[in-house]
Design an enzyme around this catalytic site. Sequence first.
Site, mmCIF file in Angstrom:
data_model
loop_
_atom_site.group_PDB
_atom_site.id
_atom_site.type_symbol
_atom_site.label_atom_id
_atom_site.label_comp_id
_atom_site.label_asym_id
_atom_site.label_seq_id
_atom_site.Cartn_x
_atom_site.Cartn_y
_atom_site.Cartn_z
ATOM 1 N N LYS A 40 0.841 -1.197 0.000
ATOM 2 C CA LYS A 40 0.000 0.000 0.000
ATOM 3 C C LYS A 40 0.877 1.248 0.000
ATOM 4 O O LYS A 40 2.080 1.182 0.267
ATOM 5 C CB LYS A 40 -0.933 -0.001 1.212
ATOM 6 N N ARG A 136 -9.888 1.397 15.040
ATOM 7 C CA ARG A 136 -10.179 2.066 13.764
ATOM 8 C C ARG A 136 -11.404 1.445 13.094
ATOM 9 O O ARG A 136 -12.468 2.044 13.055
ATOM 10 C CB ARG A 136 -8.949 1.998 12.847
ATOM 11 N N TYR A 263 14.549 31.458 3.183
ATOM 12 C CA TYR A 263 13.397 32.245 3.623
ATOM 13 C C TYR A 263 13.537 32.623 5.094
ATOM 14 O O TYR A 263 13.920 31.809 5.932
ATOM 15 C CB TYR A 263 12.108 31.453 3.425
ATOM 16 N N MET A 310 10.616 24.802 -1.116
ATOM 17 C CA MET A 310 9.787 23.841 -1.833
ATOM 18 C C MET A 310 10.629 22.905 -2.697
ATOM 19 O O MET A 310 10.355 21.703 -2.780
ATOM 20 C CB MET A 310 8.763 24.570 -2.709
#
Length: 367
Positions: A40, A136, A263, A310
């Site tokens: 998965k 769950r 940044y 990014m």
Amino acid sequence: MKASPHRPTKALIHLGAIRQNIQQMGAHIPQGTLKWAVVKANAYGHGAVAVAKAIQDDVDGFCVSNIDEAIELRQAGLSKPILILGVSEIEAVALAKEYDFTLTVAGLEWIQALLDKEVDLTGLTVHLKIDSGMGRIGFREVSEVEQAQDLLQKHGVCVEGIFTHFATADEESDDYFNAQLERFKTILASMKEVPELVHASNSATTLWHVETIFNAVRMGDAMYGLNPSGAVLDLPYDLIPALTLESALVHVKTVPAGACMGYGATYQADSEQVIATVPIGYADGWTRDMQNFSVLVDGQACPIVGRVSMDQITIRLPKLYPLGTKVTLIGSNGDKEITATQVATYRVTINYEVVCLLSDRIPREYY
């Protein structure tokens, strides 16, 4: 997200390591136990189709999260049984029959919804999910399990298996694990008819609780050479990490004292320094909290200075290196190594998340 093969950033996947890990685990579980490979989430970031094709002769079936992941495997030509671990949409039943998938049934309401819509269930194969304490999905009472089994069989469904999932199999204390195990065993003992396949062992259970294996195991994190407990428990035998994350220097410069990086100008050089840029960032899954973590260049740890952008990070080098010099973010470089678990520890998360977050923008190369 489209892959970027014209960048030096890539994930190298050692398929032979995955096969060796399966064989290693198989040698330590009872003979005849079925081995299901969990692929998965794009095989935990390793590439579902490529991994499944490489190991199809080593396993008895595959586990995925949802029907779309299962369809991807079938369309790639994989014919082994595929168990969908999550709850599927009612509309997915027809697809499950068409592609010969095994669905998970976790509640009576889901079955009733199928019957209300008069869905033809003949020929469908399912496994019943027991919530023994994970909280769950799954049945919690044996009366509900037997009612579900009766309803399904009455409408032509093959109830092939029953399973549960442990919440703490990778932790030091066995108390909650044992409580879950006893609850699961109690439900099995109370059933009039126990399905053929009974499985409760994920990677952690397979590694550290081998005596509790029923007749099938689900190999996930450990199959890829990762320790499911992170650094909490020692592996009982060696596993080989299958994934290496690499890039290269694309820009190198010498900056004076006082120069700022990234940044927010959160890093300021306190002396003349060599700074290099590496084309990987949070869009690739190298998350923003990795500032001050180190990567490897020429066998040396080089800190990430300034915020992760990014698409890029900046690192401090001990000296000038040519463009194209290899940068290792996960894996070995010289006599040093960075593991996915070390990355996870720095992020205060788990190694599963580290590899699963590697985005499709990073090409996977197999060997």
